[in-house]
Design an enzyme around this catalytic site. Sequence first.
Site, PDB file in Angstrom:
ATOM      1  CD  GLN A 117      -2.636  -1.239   2.594  1.00  0.00           C
ATOM      2  OE1 GLN A 117      -2.114  -1.760   3.581  1.00  0.00           O
ATOM      3  NE2 GLN A 117      -3.847  -0.724   2.636  1.00  0.00           N
ATOM      4  CG  HIS A 135      -2.634   2.789  -2.267  1.00  0.00           C
ATOM      5  ND1 HIS A 135      -2.519   2.730  -0.897  1.00  0.00           N
ATOM      6  CD2 HIS A 135      -3.827   2.204  -2.558  1.00  0.00           C
ATOM      7  CE1 HIS A 135      -3.585   2.128  -0.385  1.00  0.00           C
ATOM      8  NE2 HIS A 135      -4.397   1.812  -1.377  1.00  0.00           N
ATOM      9  CB  CYS A 146      -2.907  13.932 -22.742  1.00  0.00           C
ATOM     10  SG  CYS A 146      -1.288  14.225 -21.960  1.00  0.00           S
ATOM     11  CB  CYS A 194       0.637  18.059 -19.085  1.00  0.00           C
ATOM     12  SG  CYS A 194       1.045  16.825 -20.343  1.00  0.00           S
ATOM     13  CB  SER A 235      -1.444  -2.648   6.720  1.00  0.00           C
ATOM     14  OG  SER A 235      -2.642  -2.015   6.292  1.00  0.00           O
TER      15      SER A 235
END
Length: 301
Positions: A117, A135, A146, A194, A235
């Site tokens: 994770q 993740h 895009c 971008c 976790s």
Amino acid sequence: MRMRPTLSWTPTEELSPGTTDLEPVADALSGGGVLVLSGAGISTESGIPDYRGEGGSLSRHTPMTYQDFTADPQARRRYWARSHLGWRTFGSARPNAGHRAVASFERHGMLSGVITQNVDGLHQAAGSEEVVELHGSLDRVVCLSCGTLSPRRELARRLEEANVGFAPVAAAINPDGDADLSDEQVGDFRVVPCTVCGGILKPDVVFFGEAVPAERVEHCRALVRQATTLLVLGSSLTVMSGLRFVRQAAQAGRPVLIINRDHTRGDRHAVTRVALPLGTALTTVADRLGIPVDDGSAGTG
């Protein structure tokens, strides 16, 4: 109505106390086919704080949500300022004994894979090869318009050029690579678009409130189906993205073993929960199995 993600969990039933008995873990590993599911707790010994453990970052920091990031330009400015600063120091983290032990178990054929994770890349840096980044990873950036993927180091260079002299001192670095900065410290930080289409850039990670890609979830479900045992490392299993695999394993009759110092949301599905620091626990298991664990002196992969 915009819903906030689940950030905390409180037991509603009496849970068994943790044990220090590592024999079930050693036995499972010696049999092979173990699937590891790791969380932020495995990286705390590398200097990256946990979300929910003692001193966890959620006590002072609410992670960015996908909804806020996409809807609010000022939220994006704050995120990128904090993340850019965090990236400068996040990359200096090195695998700890827990990561190196997991890599050693894999090399000796005891694991069927690793689902993490975490977004820090430390399993791979320690030498693990069969890693699914549930993740995503902070070392990649994606354009929301895009879909172009690009290296984080390229964005870091562009942000440095756009924000010459930006060097505030962060109060802390969080598990998601986000640094704790005040609005005053963020100031007029400039976000860059971008280079392909001018769209919004986002780290290639799953934010709170964002869904894990369906094909990635199905790949992980397949790994659970093929595993002999699910071993959860560090976790709290508070969020469903990890808990669903624990539930799946338990429903299929696969033993679930957890190493985590605090109670987790998956405890009632587990055969046992070992309440020990991960580095100590995993190196102890490796020693019992006669498996050498690198001391880290040779650097990272």
